[in-house]
Write an enzyme that holds these catalytic residues in place. Structure first.
Site, PDB file in Angstrom:
ATOM      1  N   ASN A  21      18.435   9.686 -16.887  1.00 15.46           N
ATOM      2  CA  ASN A  21      17.116  10.321 -16.798  1.00 15.46           C
ATOM      3  C   ASN A  21      17.332  11.820 -16.976  1.00 15.46           C
ATOM      4  O   ASN A  21      18.469  12.286 -17.043  1.00 15.46           O
ATOM      5  CB  ASN A  21      16.444  10.008 -15.450  1.00 15.46           C
ATOM      6  CG  ASN A  21      17.316  10.432 -14.292  1.00 15.46           C
ATOM      7  OD1 ASN A  21      17.774  11.572 -14.232  1.00 15.46           O
ATOM      8  ND2 ASN A  21      17.603   9.504 -13.413  1.00 15.46           N
ATOM      9  N   GLY A  29      20.129   0.872 -12.600  1.00 12.38           N
ATOM     10  CA  GLY A  29      20.506   0.231 -13.866  1.00 12.38           C
ATOM     11  C   GLY A  29      21.893   0.626 -14.363  1.00 12.38           C
ATOM     12  O   GLY A  29      22.832   0.782 -13.588  1.00 12.38           O
ATOM     13  N   ASP A  31      22.817   3.411 -15.517  1.00 14.41           N
ATOM     14  CA  ASP A  31      23.152   4.751 -15.005  1.00 14.41           C
ATOM     15  C   ASP A  31      23.915   4.621 -13.682  1.00 14.41           C
ATOM     16  O   ASP A  31      24.981   5.216 -13.473  1.00 14.41           O
ATOM     17  CB  ASP A  31      21.827   5.517 -14.787  1.00 14.41           C
ATOM     18  CG  ASP A  31      22.012   7.009 -14.598  1.00 14.41           C
ATOM     19  OD1 ASP A  31      20.997   7.691 -14.345  1.00 14.41           O
ATOM     20  OD2 ASP A  31      23.153   7.494 -14.699  1.00 14.41           O
ATOM     21  N   SER A 120      16.401   2.387 -22.739  1.00 11.77           N
ATOM     22  CA  SER A 120      14.953   2.338 -22.448  1.00 11.77           C
ATOM     23  C   SER A 120      14.382   0.941 -22.226  1.00 11.77           C
ATOM     24  O   SER A 120      13.190   0.823 -21.927  1.00 11.77           O
ATOM     25  CB  SER A 120      14.117   3.005 -23.563  1.00 11.77           C
ATOM     26  OG  SER A 120      14.084   4.402 -23.387  1.00 11.77           O
ATOM     27  N   THR A 121      15.196  -0.104 -22.379  1.00 12.13           N
ATOM     28  CA  THR A 121      14.633  -1.470 -22.307  1.00 12.13           C
ATOM     29  C   THR A 121      14.648  -2.039 -20.897  1.00 12.13           C
ATOM     30  O   THR A 121      14.240  -3.177 -20.684  1.00 12.13           O
ATOM     31  CB  THR A 121      15.419  -2.424 -23.231  1.00 12.13           C
ATOM     32  OG1 THR A 121      16.760  -2.577 -22.720  1.00 12.13           O
ATOM     33  CG2 THR A 121      15.449  -1.928 -24.661  1.00 12.13           C
ATOM     34  N   GLY A 122      15.101  -1.277 -19.938  1.00 10.17           N
ATOM     35  CA  GLY A 122      15.078  -1.752 -18.540  1.00 10.17           C
ATOM     36  C   GLY A 122      13.929  -1.097 -17.806  1.00 10.17           C
ATOM     37  O   GLY A 122      12.753  -1.331 -18.115  1.00 10.17           O
ATOM     38  N   TYR A 124      12.633   1.649 -18.141  1.00  8.95           N
ATOM     39  CA  TYR A 124      11.693   2.408 -18.984  1.00  8.95           C
ATOM     40  C   TYR A 124      10.811   1.512 -19.847  1.00  8.95           C
ATOM     41  O   TYR A 124       9.964   1.989 -20.592  1.00  8.95           O
ATOM     42  CB  TYR A 124      12.450   3.436 -19.833  1.00  8.95           C
ATOM     43  CG  TYR A 124      12.871   4.691 -19.067  1.00  8.95           C
ATOM     44  CD1 TYR A 124      12.565   4.855 -17.721  1.00  8.95           C
ATOM     45  CD2 TYR A 124      13.567   5.707 -19.695  1.00  8.95           C
ATOM     46  CE1 TYR A 124      12.956   5.992 -17.028  1.00  8.95           C
ATOM     47  CE2 TYR A 124      13.956   6.856 -19.016  1.00  8.95           C
ATOM     48  CZ  TYR A 124      13.630   6.990 -17.671  1.00  8.95           C
ATOM     49  OH  TYR A 124      14.021   8.121 -16.975  1.00  8.95           O
TER      50      TYR A 124
HETATM   51  N1  APR Z   1      26.248  -2.606 -18.702  1.00  6.31           N
HETATM   52  C1  APR Z   1      25.461  -2.700 -19.800  1.00  6.31           C
HETATM   53  N2  APR Z   1      24.117  -2.716 -19.762  1.00  6.31           N
HETATM   54  C2  APR Z   1      23.541  -2.631 -18.534  1.00  6.31           C
HETATM   55  C3  APR Z   1      24.289  -2.515 -17.343  1.00  6.31           C
HETATM   56  C4  APR Z   1      25.702  -2.509 -17.465  1.00  6.31           C
HETATM   57  N3  APR Z   1      26.514  -2.400 -16.392  1.00  6.31           N
HETATM   58  N4  APR Z   1      23.409  -2.450 -16.296  1.00  6.31           N
HETATM   59  C5  APR Z   1      22.167  -2.533 -16.821  1.00  6.31           C
HETATM   60  N5  APR Z   1      22.237  -2.657 -18.164  1.00  6.31           N
HETATM   61  C6  APR Z   1      21.162  -2.784 -19.151  1.00  6.31           C
HETATM   62  C7  APR Z   1      19.826  -3.273 -18.652  1.00  6.31           C
HETATM   63  O1  APR Z   1      19.853  -4.687 -18.478  1.00  6.31           O
HETATM   64  C8  APR Z   1      18.945  -2.854 -19.811  1.00  6.31           C
HETATM   65  O2  APR Z   1      19.072  -3.807 -20.854  1.00  6.31           O
HETATM   66  O3  APR Z   1      20.879  -1.495 -19.670  1.00  6.31           O
HETATM   67  C9  APR Z   1      19.604  -1.549 -20.295  1.00  6.31           C
HETATM   68  C10 APR Z   1      18.835  -0.273 -19.928  1.00  6.31           C
HETATM   69  O4  APR Z   1      18.193  -0.468 -18.680  1.00  6.31           O
HETATM   70  P1  APR Z   1      18.165   0.700 -17.564  1.00  6.31           P
HETATM   71  O5  APR Z   1      19.522   0.882 -17.033  1.00  6.31           O
HETATM   72  O6  APR Z   1      17.057   0.362 -16.628  1.00  6.31           O
HETATM   73  O7  APR Z   1      17.811   2.022 -18.390  1.00  6.31           O
HETATM   74  P2  APR Z   1      16.417   2.531 -18.973  1.00  6.31           P
HETATM   75  O8  APR Z   1      15.453   1.421 -19.232  1.00  6.31           O
HETATM   76  O9  APR Z   1      16.784   3.449 -20.113  1.00  6.31           O
HETATM   77  O10 APR Z   1      15.812   3.393 -17.765  1.00  6.31           O
HETATM   78  C11 APR Z   1      16.460   4.581 -17.429  1.00  6.31           C
HETATM   79  O11 APR Z   1      16.615   3.946 -15.143  1.00  6.31           O
HETATM   80  O12 APR Z   1      18.519   3.729 -13.942  1.00  6.31           O
HETATM   81  C12 APR Z   1      17.492   4.579 -14.204  1.00  6.31           C
HETATM   82  O13 APR Z   1      18.443   6.766 -13.944  1.00  6.31           O
HETATM   83  C13 APR Z   1      17.954   5.840 -14.903  1.00  6.31           C
HETATM   84  O14 APR Z   1      15.834   6.885 -14.631  1.00  6.31           O
HETATM   85  C14 APR Z   1      16.678   6.261 -15.576  1.00  6.31           C
HETATM   86  C15 APR Z   1      16.073   4.933 -16.014  1.00  6.31           C
END
Ligand code: APR
Length: 171
Positions: A21, A29, A31, A120-122, A124
């Protein structure tokens, strides 16, 4: 370009990309997983990244690089994807910039390989089908002029299958 399904923190590539973020001090997630695996030094390295405006170290669509510390990867490239609303508020362009800027930064840093999560697919909320299309298109364009191994690291099998279908089309 290749696809793996699993935990990006385990990949032995030169750079893994973090879906961060704008504050860039960790989160949930992927991050959260990257910060846990890299250890406290990653947090400290992020803290040193200058704010471009209060509370923003990495504006949406841009990328910042830090060492990987305890990760097998040498570097972490932090990028901030768009929060998906309806696809009509510049989200596709911002997501495309995440891939372009992360790839450019990896190449500038001498990386021979880079792994992306599905940015962005989680949290976000970006629909995986649309996001994957942008990811494959941007990586394909970059690879026309650069030699770097691009890995799409999908956490779920569902996401991996979507990328596989797209890569069939590209080959
Ligand atoms: N390895 C690979 N992919 C992962 C892992 C991992 N260990 N953990 C989660 N993912 C995948 C999720 O399943 C999703 O498909 O990463 C993708 C992105 O999801 P998020 O982590 O939620 O990221 P995003 O949608 O970009 O949202 C970002 O979420 O965690 C917070 O600090 C971050 O505020 C920011 C927001």
């Amino acid at each position: 370009m290749r696809i793996v399904q699993g935990d990006i923190t385990k990949l032995t590539v030169d750079a893994i990309v973090n879906a961060a973020n704008q504050v860039m001090l960790g989160g949930g997630g992927v991050d959260g997983a990257i910060h846990r695996a890299a250890g406290r030094e990653l947090y400290e390295a992020c803290l040193k990244v200058p704010e471009v405006r209060p509370g923003v170290r990495c504006p949406t669509g841009e990328a910042r690089i830090t060492p990987g510390f305890k990760l097998p990867a040498k570097f972490v490239i932090h990028t901030v994807g768009p929060v998906y609303r309806d696809g009509e508020h510049g989200e596709p362009e911002k997501l495309a910039n995440c891939y372009r800027n992360s790839l450019a930064l990896a190449a500038e840093s001498g990386c021979r390989s880079i792994a992306f999560p599905c940015i962005s697919t989680g949290v976000y909320g970006y629909p995986i089908e649309d996001a994957a299309e942008i990811a494959v298109r941007e990586a394909g364009a970059f690879l026309k002029a650069h030699d770097i191994e691009v890995v799409f690291c999908c956490f779920s099998e569902y996401d991996a299958r979507i990328f596989e279908k797209l890569l069939q089309g590209v080959k």
